[in-house]
Design a protein around this motif. Structure first.
Motif, mmCIF file in Angstrom:
data_model
loop_
_atom_site.group_PDB
_atom_site.id
_atom_site.type_symbol
_atom_site.label_atom_id
_atom_site.label_comp_id
_atom_site.label_asym_id
_atom_site.label_seq_id
_atom_site.Cartn_x
_atom_site.Cartn_y
_atom_site.Cartn_z
ATOM 1 N N VAL A 75 -5.315 7.117 6.754
ATOM 2 C CA VAL A 75 -4.202 7.684 7.527
ATOM 3 C C VAL A 75 -2.915 7.763 6.711
ATOM 4 O O VAL A 75 -2.349 8.846 6.525
ATOM 5 C CB VAL A 75 -3.951 6.861 8.821
ATOM 6 N N VAL A 76 -2.441 6.638 6.224
ATOM 7 C CA VAL A 76 -1.126 6.603 5.570
ATOM 8 C C VAL A 76 -1.112 7.442 4.291
ATOM 9 O O VAL A 76 -0.185 8.227 4.072
ATOM 10 C CB VAL A 76 -0.723 5.149 5.254
ATOM 11 N N LYS A 77 -2.129 7.302 3.460
ATOM 12 C CA LYS A 77 -2.145 8.023 2.180
ATOM 13 C C LYS A 77 -2.114 9.545 2.357
ATOM 14 O O LYS A 77 -1.251 10.205 1.751
ATOM 15 C CB LYS A 77 -3.360 7.598 1.360
ATOM 16 N N PRO A 78 -2.997 10.148 3.169
ATOM 17 C CA PRO A 78 -2.914 11.602 3.327
ATOM 18 C C PRO A 78 -1.644 12.057 4.038
ATOM 19 O O PRO A 78 -1.107 13.129 3.721
ATOM 20 C CB PRO A 78 -4.164 11.949 4.143
ATOM 21 N N MET A 79 -1.148 11.268 4.973
ATOM 22 C CA MET A 79 0.116 11.620 5.628
ATOM 23 C C MET A 79 1.258 11.656 4.625
ATOM 24 O O MET A 79 2.072 12.586 4.608
ATOM 25 C CB MET A 79 0.451 10.604 6.727
ATOM 26 N N MET A 80 1.311 10.649 3.765
ATOM 27 C CA MET A 80 2.386 10.586 2.783
ATOM 28 C C MET A 80 2.308 11.762 1.815
ATOM 29 O O MET A 80 3.340 12.332 1.424
ATOM 30 C CB MET A 80 2.339 9.253 2.024
ATOM 31 N N GLY A 81 1.099 12.141 1.434
ATOM 32 C CA GLY A 81 0.947 13.295 0.551
ATOM 33 C C GLY A 81 1.473 14.574 1.174
ATOM 34 O O GLY A 81 2.153 15.368 0.511
ATOM 35 N N LYS A 82 1.185 14.778 2.455
ATOM 36 C CA LYS A 82 1.654 16.000 3.131
ATOM 37 C C LYS A 82 3.163 15.984 3.326
ATOM 38 O O LYS A 82 3.828 17.025 3.167
ATOM 39 C CB LYS A 82 0.936 16.145 4.472
ATOM 40 N N LEU A 83 3.720 14.831 3.683
ATOM 41 C CA LEU A 83 5.171 14.735 3.835
ATOM 42 C C LEU A 83 5.869 14.992 2.506
ATOM 43 O O LEU A 83 6.875 15.707 2.446
ATOM 44 C CB LEU A 83 5.561 13.359 4.366
ATOM 45 N N LYS A 93 0.843 -1.202 0.000
ATOM 46 C CA LYS A 93 0.000 0.000 0.000
ATOM 47 C C LYS A 93 0.873 1.246 0.000
ATOM 48 O O LYS A 93 0.622 2.213 -0.740
ATOM 49 C CB LYS A 93 -0.941 -0.005 1.202
ATOM 50 N N GLY A 94 1.904 1.244 0.834
ATOM 51 C CA GLY A 94 2.833 2.372 0.845
ATOM 52 C C GLY A 94 3.505 2.555 -0.496
ATOM 53 O O GLY A 94 3.691 3.677 -0.980
ATOM 54 N N GLU A 95 3.879 1.443 -1.127
ATOM 55 C CA GLU A 95 4.474 1.492 -2.463
ATOM 56 C C GLU A 95 3.502 2.103 -3.467
ATOM 57 O O GLU A 95 3.891 2.943 -4.297
ATOM 58 C CB GLU A 95 4.847 0.067 -2.886
#
Length: 412
Positions: A309-317, A127-129
């Motif tokens: 959680v992970v998807k929006p966090m990754m976008g902001k980072l 998913k992270g990938e």
């Protein structure tokens, strides 16, 4: 530096030659090893094979340790018995070495490919990938894939100078789709390999066409699938997920799957220039993969926090790090923990030291900042699950996403 007498070197070479005389005619020999650039430190290695050198270089890469906190399947569960990337690559290595020994293949090359194959994986598994690929592709039109990034981590970021046979096996390891037959491709030069690597970035369909160029690479590819298929079921059971699996020719439990599939591969591949599965085992593997996908990988308790959680966090980072690079903010997290950190750019430092040149950590002209998306991808992909969440909390302390992170605790 330790040196050996001519007599000792001759004895080492004899031992290696005696071992290779036992190899299958389809095994990869030490003499076939080729590296992208010459280094006196190990080109004339006497005690270790060229592929054993690769194993040591991968294990001692600082990125290797991070697999101990990277998701295999289950991200938000506090449970020390759940498989992480570091355990997975060792399981792949053991399975592949068992097959390789029976088929008289090069076990050092098998181990190098297996140990290094997931070193470029992101936090939070596939998913992270998928999320990181979406961000990278939107900005650059290029594609991120963990197998391609594993090669980048080892060759470009770590400067490992691995053999062609090892990086080829790493690039071509993905075994999400089981095949009835695994036959090596022909690939002879780094020029061919680098062209193929670049096409993986620019053509989305190339990933699905990759085939290893050695029998050892083929063994690791199918072992990757064997290693996760039953182990993911074992992990699901440890998390008390009540799952009923259908009857299968390969069994249901992790130990049954490993034993039965290894035996079938060896029985159907001995004396052949390819790996082969019997028809019933091939069908059983496909069926078991479908079951895992439906009953483990897609269920709500496993997936619910990835999109929220992970998807929006990754976008902001991702956006924050791009902005920091554009501003040349050397005090920011991406500079202090990545760009100027001793890990990033180690390949550049290594080459400069070999030339006897001074290394200025703050000479930003040395860091290819003209490709900021690549740097951001390097940083995010290198993160462990915990570091990713802590980095977000550090940079966005008041963000509501922090409160959405929920773990199933040890005693729940």
């Amino acid at each position: 530096m330790k040196t050996y007498s001519e007599e000792q070197i001759a004895e080492f070479n004899k031992i290696s030659a005696d071992l290779e005389n036992l190899y299958s005619p389809y095994a990869c020999r030490n003499a076939q090893a080729v590296r992208p650039y010459f280094s006196r430190r190990y080109e004339n290695e006497a005690l270790r094979s060229q592929y054993s050198v690769d194993v040591d270089k991968i294990i001692h890469s600082p990125f290797f340790n991070r697999g101990s906190d990277k998701t295999q399947v289950f991200s938000f569960f506090k449970n020390d018995d759940i498989t992480r990337r570091s355990a997975h690559v060792q399981l792949v290595s053991r399975i592949a070495r068992t097959i390789g020994k029976a088929l008289r293949l090069n076990l050092d090359l098998i181990e190098a490919i297996a140990i290094g194959h997931d070193i470029g994986h992101t936090p939070f598994g596939h998913k992270g990938e998928h999320f990181l690929n979406g961000l990278y592709n939107k900005n650059t039109g290029r594609y991120f894939n963990h197998n391609v990034h594993s090669v980048r981590v080892l060759q470009t970021l770590s400067g490992c100078n691995l053999t062609l046979q090892t990086v080829d096996g790493i690039l071509c390891h993905c075994g999400e789709k089981v095949n009835e037959r695994y036959e090596p491709n022909s690939l002879k030069t780094f020029e061919e390999f680098n062209a193929l690597l670049e096409r993986c970035y620019t053509d989305e369909k190339v990933i699905g066409t990759l085939r290893p160029s050695t029998m050892e690479g083929c063994v690791v590819r199918i072992s990757d699938m064997i290693a996760y298929l039953g182990k993911d079921r074992q992990d699901a059971a440890r998390l008390k997920m009540e799952i009923e699996y259908g009857e299968s020719a390969i069994g249901v439990s992790n130990s049954e799957i490993i034993f039965n599939v290894i035996g079938d591969i060896v029985a159907n591949s001995m004396g052949k220039p390819y790996l082969s599965l019997s028809a019933d085992v091939f069908e059983a593997l496909k069926s078991s993969q479908r079951e895992n996908n439906e009953k483990i990988y897609q269920v709500k308790e496993v997936t619910e926090q990835y999109d929220t959680v992970v998807k929006p966090m990754m976008g902001k980072l991702y956006c924050r790090f791009l902005d920091d690079i554009a501003k040349r903010d050397t005090g920011s997290l991406i500079f202090q923990s990545h760009i100027l950190h001793k890990i990033y750019g180690s390949a550049y430092r290594e080459r400069e030291k070999e030339k006897g040149a001074e290394v200025d950590l703050y000479d930003l002209n040395k860091y290819r900042l003209d490709k900021p998306d690549d740097i951001v991808v390097d940083f995010i992909a290198s993160m462990t699950d915990d570091y990713f969440l802590e980095a977000f909390r550090h940079l966005f302390p008041g963000d509501k996403l922090n409160k959405k992170v929920r773990f199933t605790d040890y005693f729940d």
